[in-house]
Write a protein that holds these residues in place. Structure first.
Motif, short mmCIF file in Angstrom:
data_model
loop_
_atom_site.label_atom_id
_atom_site.label_comp_id
_atom_site.label_asym_id
_atom_site.label_seq_id
_atom_site.Cartn_x
_atom_site.Cartn_y
_atom_site.Cartn_z
N ASN A 28 0.82 -1.22 0.00
CA ASN A 28 0.00 0.00 0.00
C ASN A 28 0.85 1.27 0.00
O ASN A 28 0.48 2.28 0.62
CB ASN A 28 -0.97 0.01 1.18
CG ASN A 28 -2.05 -1.03 1.03
OD1 ASN A 28 -2.57 -1.25 -0.06
ND2 ASN A 28 -2.39 -1.70 2.13
N VAL A 30 3.59 3.83 -2.63
CA VAL A 30 3.80 4.25 -4.02
C VAL A 30 5.13 4.99 -4.12
O VAL A 30 5.44 5.84 -3.28
CB VAL A 30 2.65 5.17 -4.48
CG1 VAL A 30 2.88 5.66 -5.90
CG2 VAL A 30 1.30 4.45 -4.38
N VAL A 67 3.82 8.63 -10.78
CA VAL A 67 4.04 7.32 -10.17
C VAL A 67 5.05 6.53 -11.01
O VAL A 67 4.93 6.42 -12.22
CB VAL A 67 2.72 6.54 -10.07
CG1 VAL A 67 2.96 5.12 -9.56
CG2 VAL A 67 1.74 7.28 -9.15
N GLU A 69 6.40 3.36 -9.49
CA GLU A 69 6.22 1.96 -9.10
C GLU A 69 5.22 1.91 -7.95
O GLU A 69 5.15 2.84 -7.14
CB GLU A 69 7.56 1.36 -8.66
CG GLU A 69 7.52 -0.10 -8.24
CD GLU A 69 8.86 -0.58 -7.69
OE1 GLU A 69 8.90 -1.67 -7.10
OE2 GLU A 69 9.87 0.15 -7.84
N VAL A 70 4.45 0.84 -7.89
CA VAL A 70 3.51 0.67 -6.79
C VAL A 70 3.85 -0.60 -6.04
O VAL A 70 4.38 -1.56 -6.61
CB VAL A 70 2.05 0.64 -7.27
CG1 VAL A 70 1.68 1.92 -7.99
CG2 VAL A 70 1.78 -0.57 -8.16
N VAL A 74 -1.70 -2.19 -4.19
CA VAL A 74 -2.08 -0.90 -4.75
C VAL A 74 -2.76 -1.11 -6.10
O VAL A 74 -2.15 -1.65 -7.03
CB VAL A 74 -0.86 0.03 -4.92
CG1 VAL A 74 -1.27 1.32 -5.63
CG2 VAL A 74 -0.24 0.34 -3.57
N LEU A 147 -0.29 5.04 0.01
CA LEU A 147 -1.39 5.22 -0.93
C LEU A 147 -2.43 6.18 -0.36
O LEU A 147 -3.08 6.92 -1.11
CB LEU A 147 -2.03 3.87 -1.24
CG LEU A 147 -3.24 3.88 -2.18
CD1 LEU A 147 -2.85 4.42 -3.55
CD2 LEU A 147 -3.86 2.49 -2.29
#
Length: 368
Positions: A28, A30, A67, A69-70, A74, A147
């Protein structure tokens, strides 16, 4: 990965530009490549100790980026999305969030703790973990954030514009319109018209206030306030008292937003003297953490039903109100570009804050 960041190592020190290590996003979280970050006064409060926080810390809590990468779990955003960062994380599930008070989300308790929400650090340098201002740390080329702090914005939105709505714009506007409940035809005063106060002026104009007094000792800020909607200005409280009494035939203001550099106990009585019956004083400025006394007339509170209200993030709900601010900008009703007085590189961050203290900036902006 390596990233360049502005780090505060101790009280009353300057920001140091360091190459630091940054861990990847966990569950969760980013990873964001920053495009721009606002130089808000609250980060300067870290230096003075008025914003108590575990040091060392990567500064910055107002910004926008893309963004990269998550982390696991997510799904709301993906690599390539444009995002603004909210300095108050909002989970959307806790009791305050469910009551429409996501500015008071339980996750907000972490914003001055230092580590990320899980209690561990993402930034590291000199053998130790570095905290993140408001779990963001926008004074860095790259940062990892929860997030809960990420607001997806329209990809056509200029990110230097989106950077401003994560704190100052939404806080100032909301202080006047949401906490202060300014309405069409009201008379209002804004005490301190810097990066937050100028947006309280804008909020009053958009709400339809007929009298908007910008109160500030700095002539430059007073003169600029007319661009954002002020109808009158005053350099001192005494001057503002006489002015508002004349303009309202003695009824005084409906709302006074206190958005000075820092909140002083004496300001409460001064603000109360500017509002009339059932007038609302909104305290937005950051106070000294050890101050427990304020000056005020209890007679005013009881017999005139005057009110003193605290305001965090302008009583706003970031997932709703940050996009709404950008909608107002696109509609030509909210001025954002005009707020940025000067732009800086990350290496020039201390110059930016010196300019803020000199009163020559409404908002300084770091462009990466």
């Amino acid at each position: 990965m390596k990233t360049k960041a502005a780090v505060l190592w101790g009280l009353h020190q300057k920001w140091e530009i360091e190459e630091v290590d940054l861990d990847g996003p966990k569950e969760n979280e980013v990873l964001v490549k920053m495009a721009a970050a606002g130089l808000c006064h609250s980060d300067d409060h870290l230096i003075t100790g008025d914003m108590p926080m575990q040091l060392p810390v990567v500064g910055g809590h107002e910004g926008a980026g893309v963004v990269v990468e998550v982390g696991p779990g997510v799904t709301d955003v993906a690599a390539g999305d444009s995002v603004a960062l909210s300095f108050i994380p909002a989970c959307g599930r806790c009791e305050p969030c469910s009551r429409g008070m996501s500015n008071l989300c339980v996750l907000g308790a972490a914003i001055i703790a230092g580590p990320q929400l899980d209690g561990t650090f993402r930034f590291h340098a000199k053998g130790q973990g570095l905290g993140q201002m408001c779990v963001l740390g926008t004074f860095s080329e790259y940062t990892v954030v929860p997030l809960a702090s990420v607001i997806k914005v329209d990809p056509s939105t200029a990110l230097d514009t989106a950077a401003l709505v994560g704190c100052g714009v939404t806080t100032g506007y909301g202080s006047m319109v949401r906490t202060g409940e300014a309405r069409d035809g009201d008379a209002v005063v804004v005490m301190g018209v810097g990066g937050i106060g100028m947006n309280a002026v804008q909020g009053a104009r958009i709400a339809g206030a007929r009298v908007i007094v910008a109160l500030d000792p700095v002539e430059y800020k007073r003169s600029r306030s007319f661009e954002f909607g002020a109808t009158h200005t005053a350099a001192t409280v005494a001057e503002a008292q006489a002015l508002i009494a004349d303009l309202t035939r003695g009824q005084m203001a409906d709302v006074c937003v206190v958005s000075a550099d820092s909140a002083e106990g004496a300001y409460v009585a001064q603000a109360l003297s500017l509002v009339g019956k059932r007038g609302r004083v909104v305290m937005t400025a950051i106070p000294h953490p050890a101050d427990t006394c304020v000056d005020m007339s209890l007679f005013d509170l009881t017999l005139y039903e005057k009110q003193v209200r605290g305001s965090l993030f302008g009583s706003s709900n970031p997932r709703h109100d940050i996009p709404r601010m950008l909608d107002l900008y696109r509609a030509g009703r909210l001025k954002l570009d005009e707020l940025v007085t000067r732009e800086y590189t990350l290496d020039d961050i201390n110059t930016g804050y010196a300019d803020m203290h000199a009163g020559v900036n409404l908002r300084g902006l770091i462009r990466f």
